[in-house]
Design an enzyme around this catalytic site. Sequence first.
Site, short mmCIF file in Angstrom:
data_model
loop_
_atom_site.label_atom_id
_atom_site.label_comp_id
_atom_site.label_asym_id
_atom_site.label_seq_id
_atom_site.Cartn_x
_atom_site.Cartn_y
_atom_site.Cartn_z
N CYS A 294 0.84 -1.30 -0.11
CA CYS A 294 -0.04 0.03 0.09
C CYS A 294 0.86 1.26 -0.18
O CYS A 294 0.28 2.32 -0.15
CB CYS A 294 -0.89 -0.17 1.35
SG CYS A 294 -2.03 -1.37 1.11
N HIS B 227 -1.74 7.71 6.41
CA HIS B 227 -2.15 6.55 5.60
C HIS B 227 -3.41 6.25 6.16
O HIS B 227 -4.38 5.82 5.24
CB HIS B 227 -1.00 5.54 6.25
CG HIS B 227 -1.24 4.03 5.34
ND1 HIS B 227 -1.15 4.09 4.14
CD2 HIS B 227 -1.56 2.75 5.80
CE1 HIS B 227 -1.27 3.02 3.52
NE2 HIS B 227 -1.74 2.03 4.73
N HIS C 142 -9.74 2.78 0.05
CA HIS C 142 -8.30 2.16 0.32
C HIS C 142 -7.89 1.75 -1.05
O HIS C 142 -8.49 0.76 -1.58
CB HIS C 142 -7.90 1.29 1.27
CG HIS C 142 -6.42 0.98 1.65
ND1 HIS C 142 -5.47 1.68 0.74
CD2 HIS C 142 -5.79 0.36 2.45
CE1 HIS C 142 -4.40 1.15 1.22
NE2 HIS C 142 -4.35 0.49 2.14
#
EC number: 2.3.1.-
Length: 770
Positions: A525, A652, A690
């Site tokens: 990610c 994040h 996400h």
Amino acid sequence: MSNDKHIAPLAVVSMGCVLPGVDHFRALDTIADWETVFQSASPLAWSETSRPIQGRQMDDSGFDFKKFSIPPLFRKAVSRETRLALRAAEDALAGLVLPESLRDCCDQFCAIHLGSDAAYRNATKVGALRALAEKLQAQGCPAAEVRRRLDDYKQPLAESLGCSSHDRVGEMASSIPARIAHFAHTRGKCQTLDGADKGGLRLLQLAQDCFRYHDSQMAVLTSVQCFHHRPQAYMLLEQGVSQDACWLEGAISLVVCPLAVAHEQGWPVLTQLGDIVTTHDGSPQPEADHPAALYFAGANQVFCQIVEMVLRQHQRCEGRSFTGGRWQVNVAQTQSLTPAVDDRVAIVDYQPITGHPLDKTQFWQTLEQGEDALREHSAAHVNAEAFVRTTQQKLSTYIHRTMSFPAHSPSDVALKKPMMPAKKQRLDVTQLYALNSCHSWSEKIRQFERVAIIIASNLSLSADRLQAMRALWSGLPGSEGAIPLPELPSINHWSWYGACGIGTAQLLAQYFGISADCYAVEAACASSLAAVHDAVRALQAGRYDAVIVGGIETATLERDLVLCSAQMMLSVSRIRPFSQGADGFTPGDGGGFVMLTHHPVPRAIATIEAISGSCDSYSMTAPDPLGQALAIKKTLSLTAIDAQTVQYLEAHGTGTELGDRSEVMSLKYSYHRDKHSPLYIGSAKYNFGHCFAGAGALSLCKVLSAFEHERIPPTPVSELNVDLPLGDIPAEVPQQAIPWRLSEDGQRKAAINAFGTGGINYHLVIRQSS
């Protein structure tokens, strides 16, 4: 901050090899030993008699999982590529003693091409379940009956192809360097790239660019290639790969560092690597003493030829890539790049990509008003009878909504520039969105002579995985009647482009009508910021005049929902970063692209001040605040900006209790400040979900949009988690948009976090241009 340090030769201080018949580099005493590796080829097991492919494949059935700290439960999830790479890296590191002072600055960079056996197994499991559900639905079975028969089939399917909470981690290309870092106890930057058969060359160039700065002092570079099935081979043959060469599996690791570091540590230098270059056209053919290689090793090609160069005691090696152009590696350094005058890199333009239309105005409105792209699964996106269950179950998902693209089928995406149907139907939907998003940049990018295109992406796209199902389908466990194989387009010239992440970069170069160095990056990610890191380092070194860099991923595909549900990572309602009762993230499709240059730009939107990273892989899944803090510390050490003057941090922010707590804890080490000037924190994942590899790029686009509108958008979760140590910084999470005022020095400054599975962390500091 400026750095006039030129690129210097690499010192290769150790090599490790795992090739057919070769378990250690030291087994290659003579060139005859090397030639034996590829001269005893035979038809590959899956090769057709009418179209035979000769090669040598690896048998790693004796792999020692315990040595590399892989629990028994997860062993079937770990790919062959990972196992081979670990063995090669172990061989390379065996004779070296790494001092503690180098471990924070020892990078782990890997190269692969196309997918892994783990990725193909996961895709086949999900594809088989959907195909069986569609067959039963077509027969008129009631929904309850379809669900029951699907659930009955999941157990034998799991026993046949494996099924664990580690399946997603096991298939990720970035798990390879993360596991090497775990084994070697290094904490430097970490990523895997796909440069096709120039992957090794891209690793060497990346190391050269990184060694100009103190956050990188050595690197373990590992390339690995496996050939898994016939469709994969046929895609490569369509690109011009020779059917007559020996197709060679294996892995090679090079431990490299600056010459000064080698001398300080007393490490012997096996060879130096000076010129590491590519040319796009008009290149000379190999001279008689450097004939074309007799083997094709995919991502391992360049490193194989370097091993051969060392054994033959030659001064260079070279080759022609099937992606176009030539490459050359010289022991001597005869060419020199002119470093950028200023380390700051200008952002010329940006384009966010979300589940909404490609409209910057709507993008900002969604951010400013705290809205989102949340929508229910459509029947085309997710077969509910096959996968959606009310509780967590094997090979299922428990969520009903995502922040997806309106369409996942290439035929449903309208392009801004016409494309042949035979090409379009073989491309990935992310590639079509990427082409549309960068549509207006053609004239702008053509102003630059030396260009690179670096894409953060899943390195094995859906087409690659679907083609792999052909090879695995016959091995499916028996069911009530044969499961029909889904219809797939036949393999042609465009199939390879649609199958791999580097194909996206190549398509963009063709779209713009330019010659460009192209590759793709995967760092879980954190992929987008890893790609930005590579672009920034290359621009600072003077390797390119401009780089188009970004990331994009469809994170809402059935296979992603199933794999993430197995890890219990998804929110049952919606993602709420930093909120009370945060229970996970909502997947979203998207990402973004930016255009960067080191040349003076009168209308730059912002400048990247510094970027760095770390990998603390103590756990492959649990975040570590100290590892994240190390990435922040290394980044701030590369800029003159005072951390206390950074006003906003784009987090994040995955909305997991453990992840949110770890991230907030990591910030206090570097961003602690006066209580009257809090650090504002937010996360674009609240608005758009996400996006995995695209997440960092979307975060960067959010900050750029906020710069332009001079406002900090909210992350409106209503009730913040009172147990988060926000007051220790202090930090605030705005619940409504607020003015972004200039700091005392008349500037706006922000930072961005991107963290990934395997302890991969990247951090970026950015400043609005005056």
